[in-house]
Design a protein around this motif. Structure first.
Motif, mmCIF file in Angstrom:
data_model
loop_
_atom_site.group_PDB
_atom_site.id
_atom_site.type_symbol
_atom_site.label_atom_id
_atom_site.label_comp_id
_atom_site.label_asym_id
_atom_site.label_seq_id
_atom_site.Cartn_x
_atom_site.Cartn_y
_atom_site.Cartn_z
ATOM 1 N N LYS A 156 33.906 61.967 13.805
ATOM 2 C CA LYS A 156 35.362 62.052 13.895
ATOM 3 C C LYS A 156 35.768 61.721 15.324
ATOM 4 C CE LYS A 156 38.961 65.555 13.251
ATOM 5 N NZ LYS A 156 39.071 67.009 12.997
ATOM 6 N N ARG A 157 36.492 60.624 15.474
ATOM 7 C CA ARG A 157 36.976 60.222 16.799
ATOM 8 C C ARG A 157 38.343 60.831 17.028
ATOM 9 N NH1 ARG A 157 38.266 54.437 17.681
ATOM 10 N NH2 ARG A 157 38.472 55.123 19.824
ATOM 11 N N GLU A 158 38.559 61.322 18.230
ATOM 12 C CA GLU A 158 39.897 61.754 18.612
ATOM 13 C C GLU A 158 40.648 60.526 19.116
ATOM 14 O OE1 GLU A 158 40.163 65.263 21.228
ATOM 15 O OE2 GLU A 158 41.462 64.020 22.480
ATOM 16 N N LEU A 159 41.890 60.367 18.664
ATOM 17 C CA LEU A 159 42.742 59.305 19.196
ATOM 18 C C LEU A 159 43.883 59.985 19.951
ATOM 19 C CD1 LEU A 159 42.776 57.056 16.011
ATOM 20 C CD2 LEU A 159 41.239 56.936 17.951
ATOM 21 N N GLU A 160 44.798 59.214 20.480
ATOM 22 C CA GLU A 160 45.861 59.830 21.266
ATOM 23 C C GLU A 160 46.845 60.609 20.395
ATOM 24 O OE1 GLU A 160 45.717 56.168 22.424
ATOM 25 O OE2 GLU A 160 45.524 56.404 24.597
ATOM 26 N N ALA A 161 47.542 61.547 21.046
ATOM 27 C CA ALA A 161 48.706 62.225 20.459
ATOM 28 C C ALA A 161 48.427 62.903 19.120
ATOM 29 C CB ALA A 161 49.872 61.239 20.324
ATOM 30 N N THR B 99 43.807 53.223 27.735
ATOM 31 C CA THR B 99 44.039 53.967 26.496
ATOM 32 C C THR B 99 42.695 54.373 25.890
ATOM 33 O OG1 THR B 99 43.922 51.936 25.237
ATOM 34 C CG2 THR B 99 46.107 52.600 26.010
ATOM 35 N N TYR B 100 42.744 55.207 24.870
ATOM 36 C CA TYR B 100 41.514 55.602 24.184
ATOM 37 C C TYR B 100 40.789 54.372 23.630
ATOM 38 C CZ TYR B 100 42.387 60.708 24.047
ATOM 39 O OH TYR B 100 42.559 62.030 24.359
ATOM 40 N N GLN B 101 41.587 53.417 23.123
ATOM 41 C CA GLN B 101 40.970 52.221 22.541
ATOM 42 C C GLN B 101 40.276 51.386 23.612
ATOM 43 O OE1 GLN B 101 42.923 50.301 19.221
ATOM 44 N NE2 GLN B 101 42.859 48.356 20.301
ATOM 45 N N GLY B 261 47.799 66.055 22.882
ATOM 46 C CA GLY B 261 48.676 67.021 22.238
ATOM 47 C C GLY B 261 50.091 66.487 22.196
ATOM 48 N N GLN B 262 51.067 67.357 22.456
ATOM 49 C CA GLN B 262 52.460 66.926 22.400
ATOM 50 C C GLN B 262 52.960 66.468 23.770
ATOM 51 O OE1 GLN B 262 55.295 68.709 19.907
ATOM 52 N NE2 GLN B 262 53.891 70.254 19.096
ATOM 53 N N THR B 263 53.950 65.599 23.729
ATOM 54 C CA THR B 263 54.638 65.178 24.950
ATOM 55 C C THR B 263 56.017 65.815 24.934
ATOM 56 O OG1 THR B 263 53.438 63.119 24.972
ATOM 57 C CG2 THR B 263 55.458 63.191 26.265
ATOM 58 N N VAL B 264 56.340 66.541 25.983
ATOM 59 C CA VAL B 264 57.600 67.280 26.006
ATOM 60 C C VAL B 264 58.389 66.953 27.265
ATOM 61 C CG1 VAL B 264 56.706 69.194 24.617
ATOM 62 C CG2 VAL B 264 56.491 69.275 27.117
ATOM 63 N N ALA B 265 59.686 67.215 27.203
ATOM 64 C CA ALA B 265 60.543 67.011 28.373
ATOM 65 C C ALA B 265 61.644 68.070 28.377
ATOM 66 C CB ALA B 265 61.135 65.603 28.347
ATOM 67 N N PRO B 266 61.269 69.338 28.495
ATOM 68 C CA PRO B 266 62.276 70.398 28.467
ATOM 69 C C PRO B 266 63.076 70.456 29.771
ATOM 70 C CG PRO B 266 60.145 71.335 28.973
ATOM 71 C CD PRO B 266 59.916 69.863 28.737
ATOM 72 N N LYS B 267 64.104 71.295 29.759
ATOM 73 C CA LYS B 267 64.849 71.522 31.000
ATOM 74 C C LYS B 267 63.969 72.242 32.009
ATOM 75 C CE LYS B 267 69.605 71.901 29.370
ATOM 76 N NZ LYS B 267 70.552 72.904 28.869
#
Ligand SMILES: Cc1cc2nc3c(=O)[nH]c(=O)nc-3n(C[C@H](O)[C@H](O)[C@H](O)COP(=O)(O)OP(=O)(O)OC[C@H]3O[C@@H](n4cnc5c(N)ncnc54)[C@H](O)[C@@H]3O)c2cc1C
Ligand SMILES: Cc1cc2nc3c(=O)[nH]c(=O)nc-3n(C[C@H](O)[C@H](O)[C@H](O)COP(=O)(O)OP(=O)(O)OC[C@H]3O[C@@H](n4cnc5c(N)ncnc54)[C@H](O)[C@@H]3O)c2cc1C
Lengths: 256, 333
Positions: A156-161, B99-101, B261-267
């Motif tokens: 299982k590869r992790e990709l972005e996001a 990037t990961y790729q 994970g998540q990308t956020v931009a809160p105050k």
């Protein structure tokens, strides 16, 4: 399955690092630990061995102090170790480090080689993939799960996001392992005792010298990065800091 | 032939990855400094579909490197295709986004050509005719200038956010496009990738939160999370974390901030005991205000913080929670 795990010794996470006098490198008088993803790679190899049998061999290249990571790995359950021991090894680029590894294991027959996905110190994120290419093996990176299948493995590869992908691949193969793939074990007292009798094969520079060449990239200088953002320090006792901060939250940032 | 810089843009799942514009901006900056020619390549099963979009930028030429074998992505096919193409074209410098790729195939490609990659760069310098690439070392505590000591082609990858994609200059007229068909034998491709998927349904959408209190490994133990939760509650915000906290299962994965994970931009983003590794920072640097509490005055998180509190979070957080609660109670009466 016979698995080789590449484990690198890096400065401890919390260790305060200082530039040396020549500003060419950090001062070496710091504490060291095993590169974090490499610890997860070791754990994964031990789990695979527990499921499918085989052997776990750990390898590092670096000066005498780096033997510590091998000792710890042996105490956790690795069967034997290979140490490319020489001060010169630490200055090799990822290309030559991989070449040295390939030369050191030329008489072995591994099914799998694990590396960490990148080092915590320089973070080139290349050594595993380079090693795969040198050996002519397939590879997959940033791995979060490994299952044996009839024809090889499914990873299982992790990709972005938050995305992932399963990949089927044949053996032998090189995988670069992501932190968090499993839960790490601690070494037991018995393990530590047994480790003393496990073999560590030392490989001297001369033994692999003909395989390695000049570095293909050169670190010209190391320095403390320039700050670009204006940061305001809030100081005082914890109670004072709390008051000042709440004042900012309310009157400047208007979030309260 | 003049020296060329070739930017390999990234397309995935039928879309051009936006980070590609940053790499084009980087290429334009290096071209301006060196006087080298700038070209770009799109690689994929139907690369030509994207080529026109890329060709609108200020580039001397755009190549669409195509083969049905490039779909779906495998490192074997990508490395084989680019090796053929680059061996024929012989650019001086090849740029890609980190990037990961790209991480997955570029070390293989460079090794197959006997060359090196300077990875994850954040900038470049052109000093007395010498090209240096700047990259972070020791998790952002230091930076290094790195040069190539091998023959060309040279490979360098740029970290997300190092250049402004919206600053990539448009061309006066579209760049010419050339389709390059590459041959990839079936046996070259050893991996069989399955569909890309997203793990779990997101229970919380942190992207909507105005205030986020985020904990890192400095929180030490699972039971201490509660202390941060109380602060988040007092502020009326959400709780989030760095990756190791979620890896340990102390908080669910959907509260992880960062590249995976998540990308956020809160105050307001309040970072407690987070060192500020780049993979975390990319997920929160767009926050309007960043407050960081860390016992290490040299922690990289302070580089991007608006307000810095150097100290033990266990001393700082409880009185802060109390003070916030008081202030809120006060404002209601
Ligand atoms: C004083 C000094 C000067 C240096 N000068 C240069 C220079 O000029 N040019 C240059 O390119 N490099 C130089 N280096 C070395 C370089 O910084 C890296 O060690 C090397 O490039 C490998 O990169 P990485 O550790 O980031 O590997 P990554 O590719 O990030 O590592 C990935 C994985 O590979 C494995 N691995 C990597 N190295 C080892 C190891 N030694 N033992 C066991 N496993 C390992 C681990 O599993 C690791 O998780 C220098 C080092 C020192 C100490
Ligand atoms: C491909 C890849 C993807 C990744 N994706 C992500 C991602 O999405 N999100 C993410 O967060 N990370 C990600 N990471 C991991 C990232 O590189 C870092 O390892 C991680 O962010 C570190 O988490 P941390 O800051 O909590 O821990 P550490 O780096 O261990 O930092 C802990 C900090 O706490 C401070 N501290 C300790 N005690 C106290 C105290 N009592 N009071 C105040 N401060 C204290 C220390 O000084 C230190 O700065 C990824 C890594 C890779 C290679």
């Amino acid at each position: 399955m016979k698995i080789l795990v590449c484990m690198k010794q890096v400065p401890q996470k919390d260790a305060p690092l200082k530039l040396n006098e020549a500003s060419s490198w950090i001062r070496e008088d710091v504490s060291y630990e095993v590169n974090e993803p490499d610890a997860f790679a070791l754990e994964e190899s031990l789990r695979q061995k527990e499921k499918h049998g085989g052997e776990v061999v750990v390898i590092t290249s670096g000066p005498a102090r780096s033997q510590q990571v091998l000792r710890e790995a042996l105490a956790k359950g690795a069967d034997r170790a290979i140490h490319l021991e020489d001060n010169a090894f630490v200055g090799l680029d990822a290309f030559n480090t991989a070449k040295a590894f390939a030369a050191a294991i030329k008489d072995e027959k591994f099914d799998l080689i694990f590396t960490g996905l990148q080092s915590d110190d320089y973070g080139y994120a290349q050594t595993g993939v380079i090693l795969a290419e040198l050996l002519g093996w397939p590879h997959a990176t940033i791995i979060m799960q490994i299952e044996k299948t009839d024809g090889g493995i499914k990873v299982k590869r992790e990709l972005e996001a938050g995305f992932f992908q399963f990949v089927d691949m044949p053996l032998p193969a090189v995988l670069t392992i992501q932190s968090g793939i499993n839960k790490l074990r601690y070494a037991t007292l018995i393990g530590i005792k047994q480790a003393k009798n496990k073999p560590i094969r030392k490989v001297a520079l001369a033994e692999v010298q003909s395989a390695i060449g000049e570095n293909l990239q050169k670190i010209e200088r190391l320095y403390v990065p320039q700050k670009t953002k204006k940061t305001e320090h809030i100081e005082g006792s914890p109670a004072e800091i709390a008051k000042k901060l709440v004042d900012k939250l309310r009157n400047e940032l208007r979030v309260l | 032939m003049p020296d060329t810089i070739l930017v390999v843009v990234e397309q995935r799942e039928g879309k051009l990855n936006r980070v590609s514009w940053e790499t084009i901006a980087a290429g334009q900056a290096i071209a301006a400094a060196t006087g080298w020619t700038l070209e770009a390549a799109v690689v994929g099963g139907s690369a030509s579909t994207f080529a026109a979009e890329v060709a609108a930028k200020k580039l001397a030429k755009v190549y669409a490197v195509e083969s049905p074998k490039l779909e779906p992505y495998t490192p074997d096919a990508f490395a084989a295709a680019l090796k053929q193409f680059l061996t024929a074209k012989q650019p001086r410098l090849v740029l890609m986004p980190h990037t990961y790729q790209v991480r997955d195939f570029v070390p293989k490609l460079a090794t197959a050509m006997g060359r090196a990659v300077i990875s994850d760069c954040i900038g470049f310098k052109h000093e007395n005719g010498k090209l240096l690439f700047t990259r972070q070392m020791f998790q952002g505590k230091f930076a290094a200038d790195v040069s190539f000591t091998s023959a060309a082609p040279w490979f360098a990858t740029f970290q997300n956010g190092s250049f402004r994609g919206d600053k990539a200059e448009a061309g006066a007229s579209p760049a010419p496009i050339e389709t390059v068909n590459v041959e990839i034998a079936d046996i070259v491709i050893r991996n069989k990738p399955q569909e890309v998927f997203k793990e779990a349904k997101q229970a919380v959408d942190l992207t909507q939160a105005e205030i986020i209190v985020s904990v890192g490994r400095g929180i030490k133990e699972q039971k201490n999370i509660e202390m941060a939760k109380q602060l988040a509650d007092a502020l009326g915000g959400e709780l989030a974390a760095s990756r190791p906290i979620c890896d340990s299962g102390w908080l669910p994965m959907d509260r992880q901030i960062g590249s995976s994970g998540q990308t956020v931009a809160p105050k307001l983003y309040l970072a407690l005991g987070i060192s500020g590794a780049i993979q975390h920072i990319v997920g929160m640097k767009g926050s309007r205000t960043i407050i960081a509490v860390n016992k290490d005055s040299e922690a990289p998180i302070f580089e991007i913080a608006d307000f810095a509190i150097v100290g033990n979070l266990f001393d700082i957080v409880p009185p802060l929670t109390e003070e916030v609660t008081k202030a809120k109670a006060g404002s209601q009466t």
